[in-house]
Design an enzyme around this catalytic site. Sequence first.
Site, short mmCIF file in Angstrom:
data_model
loop_
_atom_site.label_atom_id
_atom_site.label_comp_id
_atom_site.label_asym_id
_atom_site.label_seq_id
_atom_site.Cartn_x
_atom_site.Cartn_y
_atom_site.Cartn_z
N ASP A 170 0.84 -1.20 0.00
CA ASP A 170 0.00 0.00 0.00
C ASP A 170 0.88 1.25 0.00
O ASP A 170 1.15 1.85 1.04
CB ASP A 170 -0.98 -0.01 1.17
CG ASP A 170 -2.13 -0.98 0.94
OD1 ASP A 170 -2.15 -1.65 -0.11
OD2 ASP A 170 -3.02 -1.06 1.81
N ASN B 118 -2.99 -4.41 -1.44
CA ASN B 118 -4.24 -4.39 -2.19
C ASN B 118 -4.46 -3.08 -2.94
O ASN B 118 -5.13 -3.05 -3.98
CB ASN B 118 -5.43 -4.66 -1.25
CG ASN B 118 -5.50 -3.68 -0.10
OD1 ASN B 118 -4.59 -3.62 0.72
ND2 ASN B 118 -6.57 -2.90 -0.02
N HIS C 297 -10.21 -6.01 8.73
CA HIS C 297 -9.49 -7.10 8.03
C HIS C 297 -9.27 -8.33 8.92
O HIS C 297 -8.35 -9.12 8.68
CB HIS C 297 -8.15 -6.60 7.49
CG HIS C 297 -8.26 -5.38 6.64
ND1 HIS C 297 -9.00 -5.35 5.48
CD2 HIS C 297 -7.73 -4.13 6.79
CE1 HIS C 297 -8.91 -4.15 4.95
NE2 HIS C 297 -8.16 -3.39 5.72
#
Length: 547
Positions: A229, A285, A377
């Site tokens: 990220d 992601n 998460h």
Amino acid sequence: MASITFSLLQFHRAPILLLILLAGFGHCHIPSTLEGPFDPVTVPFDPALRGVAVDLPETDPRVRRRVRGFEPEQISVSLSTSHDSVWISWVTGEFQIGLDIKPLDPKTVSSVVQYGTSRFELVHEARGQSLIYNQLYPFEGLQNYTSGIIHHVQLKGLEPSTLYYYQCGDPSLQAMSDIYYFRTMPISGSKSYPGKVAVVGDLGLTYNTTTTIGHLTSNEPDLLLLIGDVTYANLYLTNGTGSDCYSCSFPLTPIHETYQPRWDYWGRFVQNLVSNVPIMVVEGNHEIEKQAENRTFVAYSSRFAFPSQESGSSSTFYYSFNAGGIHFIMLGAYINYDKTAEQYKWLERDLENVDRSITPWLVVTWHPPWYSSYEAHYREAECMRVEMEDLLYAYGVDITFNGHVHAYERSNRVYNYNLDPCGPVYITVGDGGNREKMAIKFADEPGHCPDPLSTPDPYMGGFCATNFTFGTKVSKFCWDRQPDYSAFRESSFGYGILEVKNETWALWSWYRNQDSYKEVGDQIYIVRQPDICPIHQRVNIDCIASI
């Protein structure tokens, strides 16, 4: 073990005062994993902190283009697999974004690095390759992007622990950079280690990011690990409109858009650090960035240099390298990781080839954590854990670093959710400063245990996070208190520093942005015990409790 929660005043201010008082009377005790497992500790969230960060605007002078023509910018250093080689990367030319773009021709600019051990005698020269990438959207009204020319040049035959000076660019165009420097890693050996390895995740480009990088730079690291990220360019539409929550603000877009200039802004901002300190990156992601023809991870794979080929990998998603007596393995959570996949087979080969007499320390990183007690998460990467944990345990991995959860957490040594003196220490450092909300809720708090079916990431695979079937948590999906595996957790922006002292002792320090760069928020000696934890021990799969 009972969970321990201190008030903010008790836990933070009192120890800080105590440290000051003790400074003149000798050093304070730093705990080690030999004293564990530890009772779980939670530091309550301080509402005075900026839980939501604000991105730097494109008008900020730190992210604006400061070079002319084809002069290099966004300069960075990355490692190869061993001390004798590094990669130098940079960008020349200007990106374009709009409805009608014309890509630059990489053949028009050479990729040259001149280098040497004296800044006045850059007697060596290396040449490399260049490329451009496009981010294209097959939908009316969306703007397309084409990058500047990205250059990657590998320097070889370098001496260990040596300061090198370099400049990069195209001398035929009189487009060379200023002179920068880097220090090579120590030679691999059981008594040879880099001084400080900085670890950060989920960085982004906010005002909190600037604090993280500023403090990190002041601690003078020798190597930087970025655990996924990177820029959060995918929190923007192609017209430059951004949001802290893309799906909340832009639910009707035909594809998840990105604003690729944020990559250029980020590269300019971090250049002061990574042009001198090697940076090693693994995907998260937010690097997926789907575009036309279902292409993904294009910016990530194009902008950074990876020692994939040198480490026997066929992918930018996973690779390995040595830094002195540490063997680092970077794994991909967003590519196939099951036991039949090429990544898994590569990991087996890589682990099999590690000589622990030369690189005693084995450190593995990937983006989403396996052991996190935050609601955000929670157990999202359970399928990856089920596939890979046995292998990492069998080869005696010492430490793992993860990001993804925007907070800090350090585990006790753990294996398959059980405290185990031979399991790795799992450390989540997803608190680099990005513009999404900070994680402040825990899955063990009343009303915050997520619906199990909501936990999988559809990009990562299927559903594996079933109820626990052993111990005191039988038939439960979440703990009802801070889990035993969670030794310390706190919601603050920051980063960490790993200092390996010898073949069995390493100091881990976590720093919070709201403190001075010298003030430690969490610190522990991580101690290897090869005498009680034999390497590549046989794991009887049938005897492992399933969940």
